[in-house]
Design a protein around this motif. Sequence first.
Motif, PDB file in Angstrom:
ATOM      1  N   HIS A  19       0.852  -1.179   0.000  1.00 43.98           N
ATOM      2  CA  HIS A  19       0.000   0.000   0.000  1.00 43.98           C
ATOM      3  C   HIS A  19       0.893   1.236   0.000  1.00 43.98           C
ATOM      4  O   HIS A  19       1.867   1.305   0.748  1.00 43.98           O
ATOM      5  N   LEU A  20       0.537   2.187  -0.837  1.00 46.71           N
ATOM      6  CA  LEU A  20       1.285   3.428  -0.942  1.00 46.71           C
ATOM      7  C   LEU A  20       0.392   4.569  -0.489  1.00 46.71           C
ATOM      8  O   LEU A  20      -0.745   4.707  -0.950  1.00 46.71           O
ATOM      9  N   PHE A  21       0.899   5.379   0.425  1.00 46.78           N
ATOM     10  CA  PHE A  21       0.153   6.510   0.955  1.00 46.78           C
ATOM     11  C   PHE A  21       0.958   7.777   0.741  1.00 46.78           C
ATOM     12  O   PHE A  21       2.166   7.806   0.956  1.00 46.78           O
ATOM     13  N   GLU A  22       0.266   8.822   0.322  1.00 49.05           N
ATOM     14  CA  GLU A  22       0.898  10.131   0.249  1.00 49.05           C
ATOM     15  C   GLU A  22       0.762  10.762   1.632  1.00 49.05           C
ATOM     16  O   GLU A  22      -0.324  10.806   2.202  1.00 49.05           O
ATOM     17  N   VAL A  23       1.877  11.216   2.172  1.00 47.68           N
ATOM     18  CA  VAL A  23       1.888  11.831   3.485  1.00 47.68           C
ATOM     19  C   VAL A  23       1.743  13.332   3.287  1.00 47.68           C
ATOM     20  O   VAL A  23       2.568  13.966   2.634  1.00 47.68           O
ATOM     21  N   ARG A  24       0.680  13.868   3.834  1.00 55.91           N
ATOM     22  CA  ARG A  24       0.420  15.306   3.667  1.00 55.91           C
ATOM     23  C   ARG A  24       0.702  16.024   4.973  1.00 55.91           C
ATOM     24  O   ARG A  24       0.484  15.503   6.052  1.00 55.91           O
ATOM     25  N   SER A  25       1.198  17.240   4.867  1.00 55.75           N
ATOM     26  CA  SER A  25       1.471  18.050   6.058  1.00 55.75           C
ATOM     27  C   SER A  25       0.178  18.407   6.749  1.00 55.75           C
ATOM     28  O   SER A  25      -0.837  18.665   6.112  1.00 55.75           O
ATOM     29  N   LEU A  26       0.263  18.462   8.057  1.00 62.30           N
ATOM     30  CA  LEU A  26      -0.913  18.858   8.823  1.00 62.30           C
ATOM     31  C   LEU A  26      -0.905  20.341   9.076  1.00 62.30           C
ATOM     32  O   LEU A  26       0.031  21.002   9.185  1.00 62.30           O
TER      33      LEU A  26
END
Length: 152
Positions: A145-152
């Motif tokens: 599984h590939l997830f894009e990590v977005r800034s909070l």
Amino acid sequence: HEFVPTPGMPFRQVVRWQVRGWQLLLGSDTLVFGNAEHPSVTLQLCDLEREITPTTCLDFWLDNVMAGVPEVAVCGHQRGIVSGYKVLRTEDVPYWPCQYGFAPAFDVDEVTDSAARLLTFLQANCTRDGSTYQLLKEEGADSIHLFEVRSL
């Protein structure tokens, strides 16, 4: 493979690795040693009270292949006391130790093919410039599984 410490330098060395048509620029913390008899060799510690697994052999092999180092010195120890060492050519690591008979601990072609497939997957799916991604594979699972990590 000479290491000259530089403040703020994140890796001991930066190497180019080619795998199945891909060219990668990798940072590595692998220590590379040398002398007149073995000009470029890595050192790996091996606890002789534990089984030497195919994963251990794969780790040793990948460290050397990615850093372009032709040999590994495996230093065996028991409870921290060195009991000997063996210098192996990198291409012989899949066949070491003999507990796996004459079959290799892992298939080099299968590993490099998997690496190329993974790189192709990442290229197709990591499409946002400047983004950070997290790749996960659960133990025993067949899929990733590939997830894009977005800034909070």
